[in-house]
Design an enzyme around this catalytic site. Structure first.
Site, PDB file in Angstrom:
ATOM      1  N   HIS A  34       0.827  -1.202   0.000  1.00 40.71           N
ATOM      2  CA  HIS A  34       0.000   0.000   0.000  1.00 40.71           C
ATOM      3  C   HIS A  34       0.866   1.259   0.000  1.00 40.71           C
ATOM      4  O   HIS A  34       1.238   1.757   1.065  1.00 40.71           O
ATOM      5  CB  HIS A  34      -0.901   0.012   1.229  1.00 40.71           C
ATOM      6  CG  HIS A  34      -1.812  -1.179   1.331  1.00 40.71           C
ATOM      7  ND1 HIS A  34      -1.357  -2.421   1.705  1.00 40.71           N
ATOM      8  CD2 HIS A  34      -3.140  -1.323   1.088  1.00 40.71           C
ATOM      9  CE1 HIS A  34      -2.384  -3.288   1.700  1.00 40.71           C
ATOM     10  NE2 HIS A  34      -3.463  -2.641   1.329  1.00 40.71           N
ATOM     11  N   HIS A 265      -3.982   3.141  -3.365  1.00 43.92           N
ATOM     12  CA  HIS A 265      -4.192   2.612  -2.018  1.00 43.92           C
ATOM     13  C   HIS A 265      -3.481   1.290  -1.766  1.00 43.92           C
ATOM     14  O   HIS A 265      -2.676   1.189  -0.849  1.00 43.92           O
ATOM     15  CB  HIS A 265      -5.689   2.446  -1.732  1.00 43.92           C
ATOM     16  CG  HIS A 265      -5.964   1.693  -0.473  1.00 43.92           C
ATOM     17  ND1 HIS A 265      -5.922   2.285   0.767  1.00 43.92           N
ATOM     18  CD2 HIS A 265      -6.221   0.381  -0.245  1.00 43.92           C
ATOM     19  CE1 HIS A 265      -6.159   1.374   1.692  1.00 43.92           C
ATOM     20  NE2 HIS A 265      -6.352   0.211   1.110  1.00 43.92           N
ATOM     21  N   GLU A 412     -17.070  -3.387  25.190  1.00 43.50           N
ATOM     22  CA  GLU A 412     -16.243  -4.592  25.313  1.00 43.50           C
ATOM     23  C   GLU A 412     -15.042  -4.534  24.370  1.00 43.50           C
ATOM     24  O   GLU A 412     -13.931  -4.940  24.734  1.00 43.50           O
ATOM     25  CB  GLU A 412     -17.077  -5.835  25.011  1.00 43.50           C
ATOM     26  CG  GLU A 412     -18.282  -6.038  25.926  1.00 43.50           C
ATOM     27  CD  GLU A 412     -19.501  -5.231  25.509  1.00 43.50           C
ATOM     28  OE1 GLU A 412     -19.465  -4.613  24.415  1.00 43.50           O
ATOM     29  OE2 GLU A 412     -20.481  -5.191  26.268  1.00 43.50           O
ATOM     30  N   HIS A 474     -27.649 -14.319  25.744  1.00 45.10           N
ATOM     31  CA  HIS A 474     -26.653 -14.126  26.793  1.00 45.10           C
ATOM     32  C   HIS A 474     -25.934 -15.417  27.178  1.00 45.10           C
ATOM     33  O   HIS A 474     -25.038 -15.385  28.010  1.00 45.10           O
ATOM     34  CB  HIS A 474     -27.308 -13.508  28.036  1.00 45.10           C
ATOM     35  CG  HIS A 474     -27.607 -12.041  27.893  1.00 45.10           C
ATOM     36  ND1 HIS A 474     -28.334 -11.533  26.842  1.00 45.10           N
ATOM     37  CD2 HIS A 474     -27.268 -10.965  28.654  1.00 45.10           C
ATOM     38  CE1 HIS A 474     -28.442 -10.224  26.973  1.00 45.10           C
ATOM     39  NE2 HIS A 474     -27.798  -9.847  28.059  1.00 45.10           N
TER      40      HIS A 474
END
Lengths: 665, 665
Positions: A34, A265, A412, A474
């Site tokens: 890149h 890119h 999280e 859960h």
């Protein structure tokens, strides 16, 4: 602190063009990579290093160095070019010529540990930015303990459009703004290009306003105007908030026919365009050739860094805190911890508490946190459920970094990536909690803990259908299996308070492996009532109930199911069937044991494995004909006992299967 | 459209208090659950349903119903109470009394498919919000095809602080703002409370400014002022942008001693506080009792919905598009697709192209998209790498929803959750691409595809170390194993263009199972040169090379490694060793085959499994003594062929192991 390095525009142009040339040449040589980002960011990076960053290539572990994170990791050649120019001794020109080749330090994306001066592994977008938040937080926390003399550095992050689109960026930005991490400066490579084309295809967020909404100091500059860049960095350093500097850049800057487009890119420019770029930049040197004058300019940065380190060393030598500082950066005191946990295990074996292993985790954490000065706890907004906060912990707060407990919020993913950053920074052993099922939210960052070999500790509670009424969203069913599949992650699911204590000892003293502790919501009896000095969990699996005669069946279980196996063994014993029970808190640790030990523990009798999860990953224990009792679907919403019955994970089911297996029915 | 339902403040107070009472009573009866959110949101929800929402409980599948998503899924009792009061025939009072009990429709979190009127499964935070984005997008796309007469509805989302902290919320908000999804109205339960306490502990983001930065229409209201709520919703509907209404609420509203605190969030209020709440609210009725007058007010909403549906049905009956509309909501035309793919397979078997399976995927997608009118493609900014866009596709753009290709941006997680929303809305079969390794970023939403049984298709390219130079951050090693561990997810890793075509046929016609297609970056030969009418991939595994005499060894491989196995079999044949090669594109589908078929395919000879990933999940194929050739660590950065050699995954290695296994060395 605008640095005293002599700066002329012409010098910095050459310094930046050296990055561009090395980047395009290396990508071309590899025929892969890149070039766009390094070429677009060369001016920003040159100003940043030339006028601000303090690193000493002769001591890449100097604790008070500034941290530089290339969050847009595909632009790895920017890092390699800079580290080569700075004179890191492991980054000679051969490494650049071997970009992306087997065994080279110059991997496709920057890999922590492959070469000096790579502060973190990046490539998965948004991770480096969030690691940077962790580093900047750790810097302030370390500073709060050891003062400006020893800890006084900056974290600079280069982030791309992709980093800012990823969800984790929100968690990172929100957290950093809330905490007021003024030592963090993010330079956004605002080039308006992603792989699919213009950013206009997929986003119209006003990034400066977005950052400002999260409490950041925000500026926008022309990313090719070096004085403007320098002034913005200077202003960012003066502001108490974390800073975003939107740097308007041209991707692939210098490539006359391709710059500003997605074509630069992720592919080599091609020989023709490289020649045209050399012309356009006035860079008359051969591939991989850097004139001495340009090298000298870069070396001046290294010299300045060496001087700063020498001054720091002098302060360190005169500091009363020197020894404590050194210890904070070293491994935890395993001996002291071992003694404390040994005593505690004695007590547990006597008391035999019936507690959930998440509660047992809190109990042993009182010992761990009382023994080790540099554990840092936290939770993604489930403190009371994860039991991660011990009695003497104080919260880390905006502007007050003396505490040792972090409220990560409902984040999280950022929690995991911030813990990676804290661990990479050094000075602390981070642990953080959430529900096991939500390890999925953090998984990309957990993977980087494992890949980078950082001993971060994940406290994952509510580890099965045993959590009950919250239901299948859960209830982890496949989560333990999915974590076990990850290389270099120690997954430990303790069966009782004793095993939980041993698991923590392993996790905290681990040097190169992160740990996932899988802990129950529901109460579990203490099964280990006979004290063992040895850390049996470190064996991965061991005989919890040894056969008294020749065994007819072996039950292998983990966590909450070990108690079921023990019950079943009792019932089988009543029928005169000699049954061994193996507690297997960690299948990975067991796999690493000598063959002889493994054979002795498992025996040759028919086996039944019991775990309230899927069977995947039990292939090293179970042979053809053996039985697995667990889950083969998602869970359900009901009280835990009802669910265990409903899904057939009971001691009676074990007994029935055992009798069938040994032909007694 | 402020509705004509007679509204008095007193009536709506009673309607809201009915929700509060049912929520606190049900949580108390279960001794488990979350009363705070339903009680805090009762006023918002009452106004929303009473004055705006059009649903018909007598026809819960009515395509033009408004969609209501409770993104803060822990507040499930809000949904159950409303659906009970609206008169859904599967939500009688017994269901509420059995909240969170085994077999009840009233699971701890709302589970799609468990009861009518639950539009999506929520609980994992941020998912519902993002599903809502998908639903609002699908509505406009469906509208662009069928007009206002048939498609003209709204998506309302109730989101909590946790939803807005999760990273996925950023991806959702950014995408929705960019696309200008004016039919989406998000009501934020701005109660300043999370589980750990005040939101001040962990966030200081100015949410309205944040949403405005992403192009949203933003308002703030008192969430207990019904006229203000109504006015805000009305204004939101008038604005062309997606709308955020920040509703300042008191969590647990009505509980005099606990409201406004985290104590009401996730635990029963207790008998005393419930009694005090009844007093405070003036709610004099027994637990689970709702007076007829209040029921009548709620039933009026249902009546209004039934009327709207009748009008819609009349328009539908008179519409020229009726048949096409119905078809768009039904299953894809499997017969037409089967015929088209059959012809294409014939051609492939003749042509035998050597292409990467990601390219083969694009080739067959030309057939799929040419045959089925309602596939919708997309990629998380890797269109050219995932090969997800076929020749006649048009981009979905802000304000122009006629297209069928979605630029999801660098947002893997939102892509998956938006696809869930599109699938739940109906009318389209969504597929979306990213690199396989970044399935981790999307994993929580993939899990919900599986749990909700939505046949969403994940196009996961660059499926092994075969991607080469990008290195270990981009190389899935454990990802396939982790996906296989997930219940109800079909993981298919085709070996060549023919298998890729069959895999797509399975994925597109799947009714209740999402599919993860794992596709190579590197070119692979066509191995299936003899045409088979049967879809052999549907068998999960089959003999790619049948033994001509009694087989001495069986090689089982997937994807790119099948070609290696075929090479090895040739070499073994040269040594006179009869070798069978089993191509096993889907271990799950194979596990579902009859025992007899499985035995016939696998044979009884020693087995070697070859897959460039970890061994976890191969336990159903491999027996004690069999061999696995794969990865047991993360990958590395180098050209693909170098990596295969480096990690010992070669035809020569297979030959060596085979010889050893059958005792020929």
């Amino acid at each position: 602190m605008n640095i005293e390095t002599p700066v002329t525009a012409a010098t910095e142009d050459l310094m930046a063009n050296a990055i561009r040339a090395l980047a395009m040449d290396a990508v071309q040589a590899a025929n892969s990579g890149h070039p766009g980002a390094p070429m677009g960011l060369a001016d920003v990076a040159t100003v940043l290093f030339n006028r601000f960053i303090r690193v000493d290539p002769a001591d890449h572990r100097w604790p008070d160095r500034d941290r530089f994170v290339m969050s847009a990791g595909h632009g790895s050649m920017l890092v390699y070019a800079i580290n080569h120019l700075l004179g890191y001794d492991d980054m000679d020109i051969q490494q650049l010529k071997r970009f992306r080749q087997l065994g080279a330090r110059t991997a496709g994306h920057p890999e922590y540990g492959h070469a000096k001066g790579i502060e973190t592994t990046t490539g998965p977008l948004g991770q480096g930015l969030t690691n940077g938040v962790g580093m900047a937080l750790a810097e302030r926390m370390h500073n709060a303990r050891f003062g400006d003399d020893l800890v006084d550095h900056w974290t600079y992050v280069l982030a791309g459009d992709g980093c800012l689109m990823e969800g984790i960026s929100h968690e990172a930005i929100d957290f950093a703004g809330h905490m007021g991490l003024g030592r963090l400066i993010v330079l956004w490579d605002d080039n308006s290009i992603t792989i699919d084309g213009s950013t206009e295809i997929s986003t119209s967020t006003d990034q400066p306003t977005r950052f400002a909404a999260a409490g950041w100091h925000v500026q926008s500059v022309d990313g090719h105007d070096k004085e403007a860049i320098a002034a913005a960095i200077e202003a960012a350093r003066q502001d108490a908030r974390p800073s975003l500097i939107a740097c308007k850049t041209i991707i692939g800057f210098g490539a006359p026919n391709k710059q500003g487009t997605a074509a630069t890119h992720g592919a080599p420019l091609g020989e023709d365009e490289i020649a045209a770029t050399r012309d356009a930049l006035g860079w008359t040197f051969a591939p991989f050739q850097v004139p001495e004058a340009v090298r000298a300019s870069w070396c001046a940065i290294a010299r300045r860094g060496a001087g700063a380190r020498a001054e720091w060393q002098a302060r360190m030598n005169g500091s009363d805190h020197a020894e404590a500082f050194r210890q904070s950066l070293g491994r935890p005191d395993a001996k002291a911890l071992g003694a404390a946990i040994g005593n505690y295990k004695h007590k547990l074996a006597m008391d035999g508490p019936k507690v959930a292993t998440r509660k047992a985790s809190e109990m042993v954490l009182e010992i761990v946190n009382g023994t080790l000065p540099n554990t840092v706890g936290g939770s993604a907004d489930l403190t009371g459920s994860n039991n991660t906060r011990t009695s003497r912990m104080a919260s880390v707060k905006p502007g007050d970094f003396a505490g040792d407990y972090i409220h990560y919020g409902v984040r999280e993913h950022a929690m995991a990536a911030i813990m990676n950053g804290i661990s990479l920074h050094g000075g602390f052993v981070p642990y953080g909690g959430t529900f096991l099922v939500f390890a999925d939210y953090a998984r990309p960052a957990i993977r980087l803990s494992a890949l980078m070999e950082r001993p971060v500790i994940y406290v994952l509670t509510h580890d099965s259908i045993g959590l009950g009424e919250d239901g299948p969203t859960h209830q982890p069913v496949e989560t333990i299996a999915s974590l076990r599949a990850m290389p270099n992650l120690a997954v430990i699911r303790p069966a009782d308070a004793v095993e939980t204590a041993e698991a923590w000892e392993i996790a905290v003293t681990s040097e190169r492996t992160p740990t996932a502790l899988c802990l129950s919501r529901q109460g579990l009896p203490t099964l280990r009532r006979i004290h063992s000095d040895e850390n049996l969990v470190a064996r991965g699996a061991y005989l919890m109930r040894a056969p008294d005669t020749e065994r007819e069946v072996t039950l292998v279980a983990t966590g909450s199911e070990v108690a079921l196996a023990m019950e079943a063994a009792e019932k089988l014993a009543e029928q005169g069937i000699c049954t061994a029970v193996v507690s297997a808190p960690s299948l990975e640790l067991f796999a690493a044991q000598p063959t002889e030990y493994r054979a002795r523990v498992l025996g040759s009798a028919p086996r039944i494995a019991i775990e309230a999860g899927v069977w995947h990953g039990w292939g090293q224990i179970l042979r053809h004909g053996d039985v697995f009792i667990g889950m083969d679907s998602f869970g359900a919403s009901a009280p835990a006992e009802d669910l265990y019955r409903h899904f057939g994970i009971t001691s009676d089911a074990i007994v029935t299967d055992a009798l069938k297996l040994i032909g007694r029915t």
